[in-house]
Write an enzyme that holds these catalytic residues in place. Structure first.
Site, PDB file in Angstrom:
ATOM      1  N   SER A  35      25.918 -29.645  15.987  1.00 11.11           N
ATOM      2  CA  SER A  35      26.184 -28.340  16.603  1.00 11.11           C
ATOM      3  C   SER A  35      26.135 -27.119  15.698  1.00 11.11           C
ATOM      4  O   SER A  35      26.200 -25.998  16.201  1.00 11.11           O
ATOM      5  CB  SER A  35      27.535 -28.362  17.301  1.00 11.11           C
ATOM      6  OG  SER A  35      27.397 -28.985  18.552  1.00 11.11           O
ATOM      7  N   SER A  69      26.266 -27.004  20.011  1.00  4.69           N
ATOM      8  CA  SER A  69      27.167 -26.199  20.793  1.00  4.69           C
ATOM      9  C   SER A  69      27.528 -24.850  20.169  1.00  4.69           C
ATOM     10  O   SER A  69      28.055 -23.980  20.864  1.00  4.69           O
ATOM     11  CB  SER A  69      28.454 -26.979  21.045  1.00  4.69           C
ATOM     12  OG  SER A  69      29.125 -27.240  19.828  1.00  4.69           O
ATOM     13  N   LYS A 120      33.464 -19.237  15.962  1.00  4.11           N
ATOM     14  CA  LYS A 120      33.281 -20.033  17.180  1.00  4.11           C
ATOM     15  C   LYS A 120      34.613 -20.159  17.920  1.00  4.11           C
ATOM     16  O   LYS A 120      35.656 -20.353  17.284  1.00  4.11           O
ATOM     17  CB  LYS A 120      32.741 -21.415  16.787  1.00  4.11           C
ATOM     18  CG  LYS A 120      32.344 -22.314  17.953  1.00  4.11           C
ATOM     19  CD  LYS A 120      31.719 -23.608  17.415  1.00  4.11           C
ATOM     20  CE  LYS A 120      31.295 -24.567  18.514  1.00  4.11           C
ATOM     21  NZ  LYS A 120      30.661 -25.798  17.989  1.00  4.11           N
TER      22      LYS A 120
HETATM   23  N1  GLN Z   1      25.159 -32.057  21.121  1.00  2.52           N
HETATM   24  C1  GLN Z   1      26.080 -33.040  20.647  1.00  2.52           C
HETATM   25  C2  GLN Z   1      27.068 -33.356  21.747  1.00  2.52           C
HETATM   26  O1  GLN Z   1      26.866 -32.874  22.789  1.00  2.52           O
HETATM   27  C3  GLN Z   1      26.786 -32.546  19.437  1.00  2.52           C
HETATM   28  C4  GLN Z   1      27.784 -31.516  19.743  1.00  2.52           C
HETATM   29  C5  GLN Z   1      28.502 -31.037  18.538  1.00  2.52           C
HETATM   30  O2  GLN Z   1      28.048 -31.239  17.420  1.00  2.52           O
HETATM   31  N2  GLN Z   1      29.656 -30.447  18.773  1.00  2.52           N
HETATM   32  O3  GLN Z   1      28.004 -34.053  21.567  1.00  2.52           O
END
Ligand code: GLN
Length: 483
Positions: free
Chosen positions: A176, A152, A77
């Site tokens: 995410s 994400s 990532k």
């Molecule tokens: N979707 C969640 C957010 O927008 C979690 C994102 C993540 O785990 N990086 O914060």
């Protein structure tokens, strides 16, 4: 079978036996990328030349080294620092940022002779649930290109599902890793907070962020976890606890294992087919000897609200460093403050700005007690919910997400709807416990469904053991997206 379809263990076996070489494998992966990447768009950066060079080296070392990832392509990532390879966080502000050092997880992968095929797309600074908040365009779900891969870590999950790598690393702050794994029909593991060093992971919300594996099966998850886990003097929040051999617990039976089924996760609003698949999966665990136990995690309904106060607060502080002086983009201005403002205006996308504003507001002196402090108290209650539940059960089983992958554009206009897609993953980050998502079915529209298994602090072993037992008794993980 096509080489690109292999997971870590299968590829390793084929390399060890001399059946294939690391060069064959990386060539197969790049051929696959050349065929499907235009449709899926998992990657931001491809490191073709360096990968080939690494594969040649791996080939030379083949007979001697016993490295766990010798010659295995693992995508990363793009918020995990890789020396000499751009690390953008999918943000214009870091578009040209080339880290001068490797994060600890990358150092550990290198020690095991892995190969980096490229860096994967994400929501900007890991803020989002659909990979649509990327400054470099959206990634598509390999099962349906009109749909999102989740986020994400959507690029990593899509790359694994589209067989553009053997496995990948993601990061999970509120879901995410697990949510995109569920949307893409692959295995995603968020380890216990502190299990894996965050050194070199670009910080979003430091008390939540954890790196973890996204893989084609549970065993590969355990293999990667073995490599990246463990204490690190460069991260004071990494825990100095023994790391067990996560592979060795796989295959142990789950007879008598108590599986908590929290009633707050089987509620109205959950997609009917998701609900049915997960209930079926719990029956399957029962048929393998586990004992389902209804439990309650009473503060679940406050998790999303508490998370979005705390995570945005931490983000507003962490992102203060992007000021046009230290890293990446600088837009010149009339004076220093004007330069700061223009750089941040130009460099950050809408969601990142929204979060900085929310977090700054919650932390401001007049509101701190009403928002930030209150949310911290709720966090403690949620942690206690889990502690109490784990007095009577060994693991907890829930849906990973309330719905299957949604359509691109469906939630971009309504941030609250987007935030709710993490409703079942966020509590796990608030409590700091480990959780995995494994494929547990498909909807009538052929979209994958994920089963989430949650464990006690530092008990990844029970999580993996349960996930493996389930996976070995089912066929879902063998289905491949047609591209
Ligand atoms: N979707 C969640 C957010 O927008 C979690 C994102 C993540 O785990 N990086 O914060």
């Amino acid at each position: 079978m096509e080489l690109y379809n292999l997971g870590i263990e299968e590829a390793r076996t084929a390399i060890d036996s001399g059946e294939i070489s690391p060069v064959d494998l990386i060539n197969a992966v790049f051929d696959r990328i050349d065929t499907v990447e235009e449709k899926v768009r998992s990657y931001i950066t491809l490191t073709r030349g360096a990968a080939l060079e690494q594969a040649r080296l791996a080939e030379e070392n083949r007979s001697g080294a016993k490295h766990a990832l010798l010659g295995i392509p693992v995508a990363v990532k793009d918020n995990i620092c890789t020396e000499s390879v751009t690390t953008t966080c999918s943000s214009k502000i870091l578009k040209n940022f080339i880290p001068p050092y490797d994060s600890t997880v990358i150092q550990r992968l290198k020690q095991q002779s892995y190969i980096l095929p490229g860096k994967t797309n994400l929501d900007e600074f890991a803020m989002g649930s659909s990979t649509e908040n990327s400054a470099f365009g959206r990634t598509r779900n390999p099962w349906d290109l009109e749909r999102v891969p989740g986020g994400s870590s959507g690029g990593s999950a899509a790359a694994v599902a589209a067989n553009e790598c053997m496995a990948a690393l993601g990061s999970d702050t509120g879901g995410s890793i697990r949510q995109p794994a569920a949307f893409c029909g692959v295995v995603g593991m968020k380890p216990t907070y502190g299990r894996i060093s965050r050194y070199g992971l670009v910080a979003f919300a430091s008390s939540f962020d954890q790196i973890g594996p996204i893989t084609k099966n549970v065993k590969d998850s355990a293999i990667l976890l073995n490599v990246i886990s463990g204490h690190d003097i460069y991260d004071s929040t990494s825990a100095d606890v023994a790391v067990p051999d996560f592979v060795s617990v796989l295959g142990r039976d789950i007879k008598g294992l108590k599986v908590g089924v929290p009633k707050e996760y089987f509620i109205e609003g959950v997609d009917r087919e998701v609900d049915a698949s997960v209930k079926e999966a719990i029956k399957k665990l029962e048929s393998l000897g586990a004992i389902p136990v209804e439990i309650s995690l009473p503060h679940t309904e406050y998790a999303v609200a508490a998370y979005y106060i705390l995570a945005t607060s931490e983000a507003s502080s962490n992102l203060a460093r992007y000021d046009g002086v230290r890293y990446g983009l600088r837009v010149t201005g009339d004076d220093l403050v004007d330069m700061y403002m223009k750089t941040r205006e130009e460099g950050f996308g809408a969601e990142v700005k929204r979060r900085i504003i929310l977090g700054t507001y919650s932390l401001s002196s007049g509101y701190y007690d009403a928002y930030y402090r209150k949310a911290q108290q709720v966090r403690t209650l949620i942690k206690q919910d889990f502690e109490k539940a784990f007095e009577t059960v060994d693991v907890i089983a829930t849906p990973t997400t309330p719905t299957p992958a949604f359509n691109a554009g469906e939630k971009t206009e309504d941030p609250l709807q987007m935030y709710l897609s993490d409703i079942f993953t966020i509590s796990v980050n608030l409590a700091g416990v480990p959780g995995i998502s494994v494929p547990c079915g498909f909807t009538s529209g052929n979209l994958p469904v994920g089963l989430q298994i949650i464990g006690k602090h530092f008990d990844e072993e029970s999580v993996l053991k349960t996930a493996y037992a389930y996976e070995q008794a089912t066929e879902w993980h063998k289905r491949k997206a047609e591209l």
